[in-house]
Every structure is written in structure tokens, then in C-alpha cells.
Write a protein that holds these residues in place. Structure first.
Motif, PDB file in Angstrom:
ATOM      1  N   HIS A  45       0.531  -1.024   0.440  1.00 53.06           N
ATOM      2  CA  HIS A  45      -0.478   0.398   0.052  1.00 53.06           C
ATOM      3  C   HIS A  45       0.715   1.073   0.559  1.00 53.06           C
ATOM      4  O   HIS A  45       0.568   2.154   0.816  1.00 53.06           O
ATOM      5  CB  HIS A  45      -0.684   0.289   1.344  1.00 53.06           C
ATOM      6  N   MET A  47      -8.395 -10.749   1.231  1.00 57.25           N
ATOM      7  CA  MET A  47      -8.222 -10.471   2.998  1.00 57.25           C
ATOM      8  C   MET A  47      -9.524  -8.657   1.846  1.00 57.25           C
ATOM      9  O   MET A  47     -10.334  -8.430   3.667  1.00 57.25           O
ATOM     10  CB  MET A  47      -7.278  -9.764   2.959  1.00 57.25           C
ATOM     11  N   GLY A  81     -18.159  -1.652  -5.656  1.00 59.51           N
ATOM     12  CA  GLY A  81     -19.688  -2.810  -5.361  1.00 59.51           C
ATOM     13  C   GLY A  81     -18.511  -3.572  -5.949  1.00 59.51           C
ATOM     14  O   GLY A  81     -18.582  -4.457  -6.534  1.00 59.51           O
ATOM     15  N   GLY A  82     -16.962  -4.000  -5.493  1.00 59.18           N
ATOM     16  CA  GLY A  82     -15.737  -4.752  -5.706  1.00 59.18           C
ATOM     17  C   GLY A  82     -16.171  -5.938  -4.419  1.00 59.18           C
ATOM     18  O   GLY A  82     -17.155  -6.462  -4.094  1.00 59.18           O
ATOM     19  N   GLY A 135     -17.265  -4.468  -0.747  1.00 61.36           N
ATOM     20  CA  GLY A 135     -18.670  -4.073  -1.512  1.00 61.36           C
ATOM     21  C   GLY A 135     -19.180  -5.462  -0.935  1.00 61.36           C
ATOM     22  O   GLY A 135     -21.170  -5.574  -0.500  1.00 61.36           O
ATOM     23  N   ASP A 152     -19.417   0.982 -11.958  1.00 59.45           N
ATOM     24  CA  ASP A 152     -18.795   0.388 -12.571  1.00 59.45           C
ATOM     25  C   ASP A 152     -20.834  -0.153 -13.025  1.00 59.45           C
ATOM     26  O   ASP A 152     -21.157  -0.894 -12.582  1.00 59.45           O
ATOM     27  CB  ASP A 152     -17.652  -0.600 -12.628  1.00 59.45           C
ATOM     28  N   ARG A 162     -20.824  -3.906 -12.834  1.00 59.73           N
ATOM     29  CA  ARG A 162     -20.879  -4.636 -11.820  1.00 59.73           C
ATOM     30  C   ARG A 162     -22.316  -4.101 -11.388  1.00 59.73           C
ATOM     31  O   ARG A 162     -22.584  -5.422  -9.983  1.00 59.73           O
ATOM     32  CB  ARG A 162     -19.880  -4.058 -10.528  1.00 59.73           C
ATOM     33  N   VAL A 214     -14.398   1.464  -1.974  1.00 59.82           N
ATOM     34  CA  VAL A 214     -13.936   1.440  -3.245  1.00 59.82           C
ATOM     35  C   VAL A 214     -12.056   1.941  -3.248  1.00 59.82           C
ATOM     36  O   VAL A 214     -12.172   1.772  -2.508  1.00 59.82           O
ATOM     37  CB  VAL A 214     -13.523   3.463  -3.879  1.00 59.82           C
ATOM     38  N   LEU A 215     -11.826   1.623  -4.571  1.00 64.46           N
ATOM     39  CA  LEU A 215     -10.725   0.815  -5.420  1.00 64.46           C
ATOM     40  C   LEU A 215     -10.204   2.036  -6.725  1.00 64.46           C
ATOM     41  O   LEU A 215     -10.873   1.029  -7.273  1.00 64.46           O
ATOM     42  CB  LEU A 215     -10.174  -0.732  -4.961  1.00 64.46           C
ATOM     43  N   VAL A 216      -9.396   2.782  -6.341  1.00 65.07           N
ATOM     44  CA  VAL A 216      -8.548   2.534  -7.739  1.00 65.07           C
ATOM     45  C   VAL A 216      -7.429   2.214  -7.884  1.00 65.07           C
ATOM     46  O   VAL A 216      -6.437   2.334  -7.223  1.00 65.07           O
ATOM     47  CB  VAL A 216      -8.469   4.077  -8.619  1.00 65.07           C
ATOM     48  N   HIS A 217      -6.849   0.669  -8.829  1.00 64.96           N
ATOM     49  CA  HIS A 217      -6.110   0.089  -8.881  1.00 64.96           C
ATOM     50  C   HIS A 217      -4.701   0.919  -8.446  1.00 64.96           C
ATOM     51  O   HIS A 217      -4.467   1.486  -9.161  1.00 64.96           O
ATOM     52  CB  HIS A 217      -5.641  -1.175 -10.419  1.00 64.96           C
ATOM     53  N   GLN A 246      -5.519   2.653   1.249  1.00 64.81           N
ATOM     54  CA  GLN A 246      -5.177   3.347   0.330  1.00 64.81           C
ATOM     55  C   GLN A 246      -5.743   5.165   0.472  1.00 64.81           C
ATOM     56  O   GLN A 246      -5.456   5.922  -0.734  1.00 64.81           O
ATOM     57  CB  GLN A 246      -6.412   2.975  -1.355  1.00 64.81           C
ATOM     58  N   ALA A 306      -6.860   0.228   9.753  1.00 65.04           N
ATOM     59  CA  ALA A 306      -5.826  -0.455   8.386  1.00 65.04           C
ATOM     60  C   ALA A 306      -5.941  -1.509   7.950  1.00 65.04           C
ATOM     61  O   ALA A 306      -5.231  -2.169   6.901  1.00 65.04           O
ATOM     62  CB  ALA A 306      -4.323   0.591   7.630  1.00 65.04           C
ATOM     63  N   ASN A 307      -5.952  -2.233   9.140  1.00 66.90           N
ATOM     64  CA  ASN A 307      -4.965  -4.068   9.079  1.00 66.90           C
ATOM     65  C   ASN A 307      -6.507  -4.360   9.830  1.00 66.90           C
ATOM     66  O   ASN A 307      -6.219  -5.444  10.391  1.00 66.90           O
ATOM     67  CB  ASN A 307      -3.820  -4.586   9.566  1.00 66.90           C
TER      68      ASN A 307
HETATM   69  N1  LIG Z   1      -9.300  -1.649   6.061  1.00 65.04           N
HETATM   70  C1  LIG Z   1      -8.215  -2.866   5.870  1.00 65.04           C
HETATM   71  O1  LIG Z   1      -7.882  -3.784   6.560  1.00 65.04           O
HETATM   72  C2  LIG Z   1      -8.353  -3.310   4.200  1.00 65.04           C
HETATM   73  C3  LIG Z   1      -8.570  -4.924   3.747  1.00 65.04           C
HETATM   74  C4  LIG Z   1      -8.879  -5.302   2.440  1.00 65.04           C
HETATM   75  C5  LIG Z   1      -8.963  -4.402   1.956  1.00 65.04           C
HETATM   76  N2  LIG Z   1      -8.958  -3.276   1.235  1.00 65.04           N
HETATM   77  C6  LIG Z   1      -8.847  -2.157   0.600  1.00 65.04           C
HETATM   78  O2  LIG Z   1     -10.361  -1.923   0.928  1.00 65.04           O
HETATM   79  C7  LIG Z   1     -10.364  -1.654  -1.237  1.00 65.04           C
HETATM   80  C8  LIG Z   1     -11.620  -2.214  -1.263  1.00 65.04           C
HETATM   81  O3  LIG Z   1     -10.722  -3.598  -1.837  1.00 65.04           O
HETATM   82  P1  LIG Z   1     -11.815  -4.549  -2.965  1.00 65.04           P
HETATM   83  O4  LIG Z   1     -11.340  -5.710  -2.630  1.00 65.04           O
HETATM   84  O5  LIG Z   1     -13.569  -4.305  -3.054  1.00 65.04           O
HETATM   85  O6  LIG Z   1     -11.259  -3.734  -4.189  1.00 65.04           O
HETATM   86  P2  LIG Z   1     -12.340  -4.068  -5.923  1.00 65.04           P
HETATM   87  O7  LIG Z   1     -11.896  -3.473  -6.879  1.00 65.04           O
HETATM   88  O8  LIG Z   1     -12.742  -5.164  -6.130  1.00 65.04           O
HETATM   89  O9  LIG Z   1     -13.647  -2.803  -5.781  1.00 65.04           O
HETATM   90  C9  LIG Z   1     -13.512  -1.477  -5.764  1.00 65.04           C
HETATM   91  C10 LIG Z   1     -14.332  -1.230  -6.160  1.00 65.04           C
HETATM   92  O10 LIG Z   1     -14.568   0.218  -6.628  1.00 65.04           O
HETATM   93  C11 LIG Z   1     -15.486   1.055  -7.643  1.00 65.04           C
HETATM   94  N3  LIG Z   1     -15.086   2.113  -7.752  1.00 65.04           N
HETATM   95  C12 LIG Z   1     -14.247   3.319  -8.460  1.00 65.04           C
HETATM   96  N4  LIG Z   1     -14.271   4.446  -8.305  1.00 65.04           N
HETATM   97  C13 LIG Z   1     -15.259   4.676  -7.912  1.00 65.04           C
HETATM   98  C14 LIG Z   1     -16.379   5.851  -7.388  1.00 65.04           C
HETATM   99  N5  LIG Z   1     -15.877   6.897  -7.925  1.00 65.04           N
HETATM  100  N6  LIG Z   1     -17.733   5.497  -6.966  1.00 65.04           N
HETATM  101  C15 LIG Z   1     -18.495   4.293  -6.601  1.00 65.04           C
HETATM  102  N7  LIG Z   1     -17.132   3.239  -6.911  1.00 65.04           N
HETATM  103  C16 LIG Z   1     -16.323   3.559  -7.442  1.00 65.04           C
HETATM  104  C17 LIG Z   1     -15.016  -0.165  -8.437  1.00 65.04           C
HETATM  105  O11 LIG Z   1     -15.976  -0.016  -9.840  1.00 65.04           O
HETATM  106  C18 LIG Z   1     -15.325  -1.109  -7.873  1.00 65.04           C
HETATM  107  O12 LIG Z   1     -15.952  -2.100  -8.362  1.00 65.04           O
HETATM  108  C19 LIG Z   1      -8.779  -1.399  -1.642  1.00 65.04           C
HETATM  109  O13 LIG Z   1      -8.948   0.046  -0.675  1.00 65.04           O
HETATM  110  C20 LIG Z   1      -8.750  -2.129  -0.689  1.00 65.04           C
HETATM  111  O14 LIG Z   1      -6.983  -2.126  -0.340  1.00 65.04           O
HETATM  112  C21 LIG Z   1      -8.862  -3.156   3.334  1.00 65.04           C
END
Ligand SMILES: NC(=O)c1ccc[n+]([C@@H]2O[C@H](COP(=O)([O-])OP(=O)(O)OC[C@H]3O[C@@H](n4cnc5c(N)ncnc54)[C@H](O)[C@@H]3O)[C@@H](O)[C@H]2O)c1
Length: 375
Positions: free
Chosen positions: A96, A133, A176-177, A180, A200, A203, A239-242, A271, A299-300
Motif C-alpha cells: 500500500h 483479505m 461494489g467490488g 462491497g 461500473d 458490476r 472503493v478502489l482505483v487500482h 489506500q 488499516a489492517n
Molecule cells: N482496511 C483493511 O483492512 C482492508 C482490507 C482489505 C481491503 N481493503 C481495501 O478496501 C478497498 C476496496 O477493495 P476491493 O478489493 O473491494 O476492491 P475492488 O477493486 O474489488 O472494488 C472496488 C470497487 O470500487 C469501485 N469504484 C471505483 N471508483 C468508484 C467511484 N468513484 N464510485 C463508486 N465506486 C467506485 C470500482 O468500480 C470497484 O467495483 C481497497 O482500498 C482495499 O485495499 C482494506
């Protein structure tokens, strides 16, 4: 190759980079494994189990980092670990880097080869090492959100599912990834009224097909989110932008229109967070309140359910770790999923979003790895 599994030192981080089964697979592949004593204790794995699997137990992190060519761990290196990371050493873990300049700089200085779990990416855009995770964090976000909605924890005193005659809570999930989707399943199972937002459309189509009737899918834009925040009891930031910093979709002004005692669980905090008012918190001090809204920003998160998480993580990482152990950095050249995982290579930033974010020169992974082939 000599593989090292250190004890995690992040606050209340009980996961470990490899289970005894994972160690056994490394050994079967012809590799040797050093495991720091008690590294698995927080996940319920005793030293003897690692020894039986063929690991050599060592006393401290200095031996693990000092001797192993490949470090397999869970969380990004913490400050005391920076100086242990060595030039040319392969580090395979969550990094990260995008929101963390000190860590990025430390890894550039160390000269290590940093392969980040969260950016290992399949051709179809799936993130196979973030996924397990994210499944855990998504499910846990509802458990934690439900707890902090309880009055003694500072919340509105709302039961997620309501009871006959009293309506359930409104749970708003932004993104909604994986996170979500799993959050929605849990919240729906607890009979909350769930609204899930994404940009998306494919999605959203998928979600509307697989979700139960108490989950509504909504296109995410400024106005639809504003409406959602006004009505929400619990908001999940997912949300996540890769590879990039999270977009800020919950602004400070939005807190004014939210209900007092509403809860925000900002899962995207690793992120940088999807809420403007989010800052990373820890399991020992997980929440704080801004304008009457409870913020949970650990964060974890999966570290809290370490055994489930460690098992799920090793299930996913082991095949990539075996490939790296077998081929060394060459694995990043041969497997495009690992090429995308390479964030820093011997002092060079090889992931565009990270280089751009900090104004560093971006050197494509293919270039640094290719140049190694030249005579
Ligand atoms: N805090 C923690 O312990 C922990 C643990 C695991 C994952 N995470 C984090 O959770 C976040 C999500 O991870 P994920 O695996 O679900 O990612 P993912 O890529 O599967 O899903 C992200 C979703 O966000 C959507 N998105 C992007 N921009 C958007 C916007 N402007 N409006 C609405 N939707 C939008 C994308 O279309 C996608 O469907 C990441 O930052 C990941 O690192 C945190």
C-alpha cells in the motif's frame, strides 16, 4: 531459495505470512524456510507445527531478514523493519505504497525488490491477492459497524436488522467490488436495508442479479451519494482505483447532513481512505468522532480475525510465492500477474500510479527486468 517468515509487528496484527501447510509446500518444492519463533502464535499455529512442516525456527527478525533471499509476510514493513530490508532482497507482502511516502522512500533506499500483494493483477483486472483479505474486511466491516452503532460505543443505538414493527438500519456501501459485495451479503443477511453504489454498470448489473431483495444497486455520482449519506446509519467505504490513492467521496461537508451517531467504516483507509476526515486507526484505538459521526479506520482489519485471514491469505499467496522462490525475480518477467505486482525494483519505482503520485520517475517493470537480461 531461502525463504523467511518474520513475526508481524503492526499494532494488533496477529496474521502471519505462511501457515505450516504453506511451509510444507515450500519445503516440498526444494526450498528452505526460516520462521521467526512465535510468528504463528497469533493465528493459532505453534512453533512445533512449523518445525514438523520442515521450517527452521529462529529467534529474531535480524536473522530472518539477514539470511533469507525472499521474505513472505503480511503487512508493509514498519519503521523498525526498514533497515532490515536488504539490497536485492525479494519482499512479497502487502505494501500500500500510494498513500505512504516514507515507506516508499525507505524501500527505494533499501534497494529491495518489492512485489505488492495488492497489485498482483490478472489479465481481467482481478486482484487475486487482495481478494481474500477484501472478503474478510468486507464481512468484518458489517460486524464492526453493527458494534459501533450500539449506544455504549458512541453510535445511534440502532440494531442493524430492526425488529418487527421497527425498521432496520440503512447501510450504504460505496464501491461494489469484493469488499462491497461481501459487506452487502452480511448486511443483507442481518436484514438491514442495503444500498450499494458503484460507477461500473457491469458490476451493478452483476450485483442486482446475485443480491437478495433487501440490497438495492445505485449508480454512484455526487447527488446520489449525497442522498445516501443523509439517510445512512452505517456507511462502508469500499472503493478502489487500482494501485492509486482512494478517491475522496465522503467530504467533510457531508458529515453535516449525516445523522448524529451514524458510523463510517472506511475500509479503503489502506489506500488513503474514501472519507476526507479519515485517518488510519488501530485495533487498540479503532474509532474517533468527527461532527457526531463515528469513524472506524483500521488499516489492517483482517488482523482481528487472524486465523481465518492467515488461512485465506496463504491459500491465495502460496502459488505465487512458490513461483518466486523457484525463479527469483525472473518470475516477474515471466508471469504478467507478478509483473503488475512489482512496485519497486532495486531503487526504481515500477508502478505508474505510485511514481506519478509522488512525482518520481516511472520505469516500467518490463524495462528493468529486460535490462537484466542484457549481457
Ligand atoms: N482496511 C483493511 O483492512 C482492508 C482490507 C482489505 C481491503 N481493503 C481495501 O478496501 C478497498 C476496496 O477493495 P476491493 O478489493 O473491494 O476492491 P475492488 O477493486 O474489488 O472494488 C472496488 C470497487 O470500487 C469501485 N469504484 C471505483 N471508483 C468508484 C467511484 N468513484 N464510485 C463508486 N465506486 C467506485 C470500482 O468500480 C470497484 O467495483 C481497497 O482500498 C482495499 O485495499 C482494506
Amino acid at each position: 531459495m531461502l525463504i523467511g517468515v518474520p513475526t508481524e509487528i503492526k499494532d494488533n496484527e496477529f496474521r502471519v505470512g505462511a501457515t505450516p501447510s504453506g511451509v510444507k509446500e515450500f519445503v516440498r518444492g526444494g526450498h528452505a524456510v526460516l520462521v521467526q519463533r512465535s510468528a504463528g502464535a497469533g493465528s493459532g499455529f505453534a512453533d512445533q507445527e512449523y518445525e514438523r512442516a520442515g521450517a527452521t525456527m529462529v529467534d529474531g527478525p535480524a536473522e530472518v531478514y539477514g539470511e533469507a533471499a525472499l521474505i513472505v509476510k503480511v503487512k508493509e514493513p514498519e519503521e523498525p523493519e526498514y533497515e532490515l530490508c536488504r539490497d536485492g532482497q525479494l519482499l512479497f507482502t502487502y505494501f500500500h505504497l500510494a498513500p505512504d511516502k516514507p515507506l516508499t522512500d525507505a524501500m527505494i533506499r533499501a534497494g529491495s525488490i518489492c512485489i505488492a500483494y495488492e497489485t498482483v493483477e490478472k489479465a481481467d483486472g482481478q486482484l487475486p491477492l487482495l481478494r481474500p483479505m477484501s472478503e474478510v474486511a468486507g464481512r468484518l466491516s458489517i460486524q464492526e459497524g453493527a458494534k459501533y452503532l450500539e449506544r455504549p460505543f458512541g453510535g445511534r443505538g440502532i440494531l442493524l436488522g430492526g425488529v418487527p414493527g421497527v425498521p432496520p438500519a440503512t447501510v450504504v456501501i460505496v464501491g461494489g467490488g469484493t469488499v462491497g459485495t461481501h459487506a452487502a451479503w452480511m448486511a443483507a443477511g442481518m436484514k438491514a436495508d442495503v444500498w450499494i453504489y458503484d460507477k461500473d454498470l457491469d458490476r451493478l448489473n452483476y450485483l442486482s442479479e446475485v443480491m437478495p431483495p433487501n440490497v438495492k444497486t445505485v449508480y454512484s455520482d455526487e447527488l446520489s451519494l449525497e442522498y445516501a449519506y443523509e439517510h445512512a446509519d452505517l456507511v462502508i467505504g469500499a472503493v478502489l482505483v487500482h494501485g492509486a490513492k482512494s478517491p475522496k467521496l465522503l467530504l467533510r461537508d457531508h458529515l453535516k447532513i449525516m445523522k448524529r451517531g451514524a458510523v463510517v467504516v472506511d475500509v479503503a483507509i489502506d489506500q488513503g481512505g474514501f472519507a476526507e476526515t479519515s485517518r488510519p486507526t488501530t485495533h487498540s484505538d479503532p474509532v474517533y468522532v468527527v461532527d457526531g459521526v463515528v469513524h472506524y479506520c483500521v488499516a489492517n482489519m483482517p488482523g482481528a480475525v487472524a486465523r481465518t485471514s492467515t488461512l485465506a491469505l496463504t491459500n491465495a499467496t502460496i502459488r505465487y510465492a512458490l513461483e518466486i522462490a523457484e525463479k527469483g525475480e525472473q518470475a516477474c518477467l515471466e508471469n504478467p500477474e507478478l509483473t503488475r505486482g512489482l512496485n519497486i525494483y532495486r531503487g526504481k519505482v515500477t508502478y505508474k500510479a505510485i511514481a506519478d503520485g509522488f512525482g518520481y520517475e516511472y520505469v516500467p517493470a518490463s524495462e528493468v527486468l529486460d535490462s537484466r537480461r542484457l549481457p
